[in-house]
Design an enzyme around this catalytic site. Structure first.
Site, PDB file in Angstrom:
ATOM      1  CG  PHE A 286     -61.308  12.151  23.610  1.00 18.56           C
ATOM      2  CD1 PHE A 286     -60.267  12.359  22.551  1.00 18.56           C
ATOM      3  CD2 PHE A 286     -61.094  11.443  24.639  1.00 18.56           C
ATOM      4  CE1 PHE A 286     -59.172  11.401  22.706  1.00 18.56           C
ATOM      5  CE2 PHE A 286     -60.120  10.499  24.809  1.00 18.56           C
ATOM      6  CZ  PHE A 286     -59.145  10.689  23.944  1.00 18.56           C
ATOM      7  CE  LYS A 287     -55.188  12.999  23.741  1.00 17.16           C
ATOM      8  NZ  LYS A 287     -56.024  12.561  22.407  1.00 17.16           N
TER       9      LYS A 287
END
Ligand SMILES: *Cc1c(COP(=O)(O)O)cnc(C)c1O
Length: 473
Positions: A118-119
Site C-alpha cells: 500500500f506504500k
C-alpha cells in the site's frame, strides 16, 4: 489552507508545498491541517460511481486548496495512478477495488501498485508532487531515507527516472525478505542509490537522523510517513472504499487497519474529519503491540521491536500517533510538545497526566486488537477456505482482528485494508497453506536479475554515509 506543527504554539502555519519538501517541522513536530474541509453527502453521492482518479482529485483538492492548481493536480494524479506494467495492475477504473470475504465484510486492495504494497498509494503521488514543485521552483532535492522493507522500494519506484530528485535509501544488510531486497536492487541506478548498512534498521534510522541534523545536509527531504504529502495522498482510498461499500451514501462503514507507524489509519481519521461517514477505525497490531496497549490502557510505552512474520508492522513506537494525540488534546501544541517530550525522555507517557482517560479512544471511535503468528496463519487459512483468496500476513493481522469486532446483525459494512500482496511473503503463505501464492507476471524471475553492484555496503558509520552522499550529489 495552512498546515500547523503539532508542537507549534504560535500556529504560524506553512504552505502545503513547503511542507511537502521539508518533512518534519523545525520544532520537531508533525504538520497537520489547521482545519478540515468538508464533504457533503451530495458531493459523496456525485462521486459514487466515479473512477478512482476523480475521487482522488476531489479529495486531494479539498485538502490542499490551490497549493497545486486543480488542472495540474489532475495530471499528477493521473500519472501517479496510471495502469500497466510499471503502474497499477487493475482492469477497471478502481485502483483500490473491494472484494467480499463474507456478507458485509470486505477487503480493499491497496497493493496493486508497482511494488505490491500500500506504500505505493502514497509514494507514487508524493514523487509526482515533489518533482512538480521542484520544477516550479527550478531547483533539485536530495532525499535520505531508511527502510525495513516496503517504503524503500515504493519510494524508489515513484522517484526512479525523475530528473529533479535523488534518493539515498538505507536498509539493513539482513532482515528483509529476498523478494523485498530484489525489488530494491532492481531499481538501483540513475537517481536511485541503495545503501546496505551492516547493522539493523534502528542503526539506519539513527544515521539518517544524525546526518540530517548537520547544517551541510539539513536541506535533505523525507519520504517516510511523517511527510504530510504521504498522509494526505492516502485519504482518497478511504473515500473510495467508503463509496464502494456503503449501500446508501450517508450510512456508516467501519475500517480495520493493519498498523505500524500509524500512518495508514491516520489518513482514515482525516477522511472521517472531512465528513466521510466512517464509524469505527480499528487498529490491528502484531506481537509488537505498542498501539494495542496504548488504546486499552492510555499508556504509550516505547517497547523494543521483535521480528515477526508481518515485518512491516514491527515497530517500537508509532510516529504518526503524535498527530492523533494533538487532536485529542484539543490542538494544544504546548501540551503535545510536553507529552512527546516525556515520551522521548522516559520512554513512557500516560494520557491520565494530561487530563484524558484511556476511554478517550473509544469515545472517538478508535478500537484495537492484537494478532500473533498463530492467528495470522489461521486467518490466512480461513480466508482461503471461505473466500478462495490468498491474503498476505499483514492483511491477515487485520482480518484476525476484524473477526473480533464484526457483527453482521449491526448491518454496518466492515472494510479490511489489504496492505501487501502475498507474493512478497511466500514463506509464511507456504506455512499457512502448504503452497506458495501465484506470482504476478511482472515479478517473475525478479530475484535472479539483480546486478552485483545494486547495493553499496557500508558500516553503520555516519562519516562513510556523508562521503557517499557528497560523492553522488
Ligand atoms: C507499512 C506497512 C504497514 C503499516 O502501516 P503504517 O502506516 O506504518 O501503520 C502495514 N502493512 C504493510 C504491508 C506495510 O508495508
Amino acid at each position: 489552507m495552512k498546515l500547523v506543527s503539532t508542537r507549534d504554539i504560535e500556529k504560524k502555519g506553512s504552505s502545503y508545498t513547503d511542507v511537502l519538501l521539508a518533512g518534519l517541522a523545525p520544532d520537531g513536530g508533525l504538520y497537520v491541517p489547521s482545519e478540515y474541509p468538508q464533504f457533503s453527502v451530495e458531493e459523496l453521492k456525485s462521486l459514487q460511481d466515479a473512477p478512482y482518479i476523480q475521487v482522488a482529485l476531489a479529495t486531494k483538492h479539498k485538502l490542499i486548496g490551490e497549493a497545486i492548481p486543480k488542472t495540474d493536480l489532475e495530471g499528477l494524479i493521473a500519472a501517479a495512478y496510471k495502469k500497466g506494467s510499471d503502474g497499477f495492475d487493475v482492469e477497471g477504473d478502481q485502483i483500490t477495488p473491494l472484494r467480499p470475504m463474507r456478507e458485509g465484510l470486505y477487503l480493499e486492495n491497496l497493493s496493486l501498485g508497482p511494488t505490491a504494497a500500500f506504500k505505493d498509494m502514497a509514494l507514487q503521488q508524493l514523487a509526482e508532487e515533489m518533482e512538480y514543485e521542484l520544477n516550479r521552483r527550478d531547483t533539485t532535492l536530495r532525499i535520505l531515507g531508511a527502510t525495513s522493507g516496503d517504503t524503500g522500494s515504493a519510494a524508489e519506484a515513484g522517484i526512479k527516472g525523475l530528473s529533479r530528485l535523488t534518493l539515498f535509501m538505507l536498509s539493513p544488510e539482513t532482515g528483509m525478505s529476498d523478494f523485498q531486497k530484489a525489488q530494491m536492487g532492481s531499481l538501483s541506478g540513475d537517481n536511485i542509490f541503495n545503501i546496505s548498512v551492516r547493522g539493523r534498521f534502528d542503526d539506519c534510522q539513527d544515521m539518517v537522523k544524525e546526518v540530517k541534523g548537520e547544517p551541510e545536509f539539513s536541506d535533505l527531504g523525507a519520504v517516510n510517513s511523517i511527510n504530510w504529502g504521504r498522509i494526505s495522498s492516502q485519504v482518497p482510498y478511504y473515500v473510495s472504499g467508503y463509496l464502494q461499500a456503503a449501500k446508501n451514501i450517508g450510512d456508516p462503514v467501519d475500517f480495520v487497519v493493519p498498523s505500524g507507524n500509524f500512518g495508514n489509519v491516520l489518513s482514515g481519521y482525516v477522511a472521517r474529519k472531512m465528513g466521510v461517514p466512517i464509524r469505527k477505525l480499528i487498529i490491528a497490531t502484531n506481537e509488537n503491540n505498542v498501539l494495542h496497549k496504548l488504546f486499552t490502557t492510555g499508556v504509550y510505552e516505547l517497547t523494543p521491536a521483535t521480528v515477526t512474520s508481518s515485518p512491516s508492522m514491527d515497530i517500537s513506537k508509532a510516529s504518526n500517533y503524535e498527530r492523533l494525540v494533538f487532536s485529542l488534546l484539543g490542538n494544544d501544541g504546548e501540551k503535545t510538545a510536553a507529552y512527546m517530550q516525556e515520551f522521548a525522555t522516559s520512554g513512557s507517557v500516560d494520557l491520565k497526566e494530561y487530563g484524558l482517560g484511556a476511554d478517550v479512544f473509544a469515545k472517538n471511535d478508535f478500537f484495537s486488537g492484537e494478532s500473533s503468528h498463530a492467528k495470522r496463519l489461521q486467518a490466512i487459512k480461513e480466508t482461503y477456505d471461505e473466500a478462495g483468496t490468498v491474503i498476505d500476513p499483514h492483511t491477515s493481522d487485520g482480518v484476525a482482528v476484524a473477526k473480533e469486532y464484526f457483527d453482521p446483525s449491526e448491518k454496518v459494512p466492515m472494510i479490511c485494508l489489504e496492505t501487501a500482496l502475498p507474493v512478497k511473503f511466500e514463506s509464511t503463505i507456504k506455512e499457512a497453506l502448504g503452497f506458495v501464492p501465484d506470482r504476478p507476471t511482472r515479478f517473475e524471475g525478479l530475484e535472479a536479475s539483480i546486478p552485483d553492484d545494486a547495493f553499496t555496503v557500508i558500516d553503520p558509520d555516519v562519516e562513510s554515509l556523508k562521503e557517499f552522499i557528497r560523492a553522488n550529489s
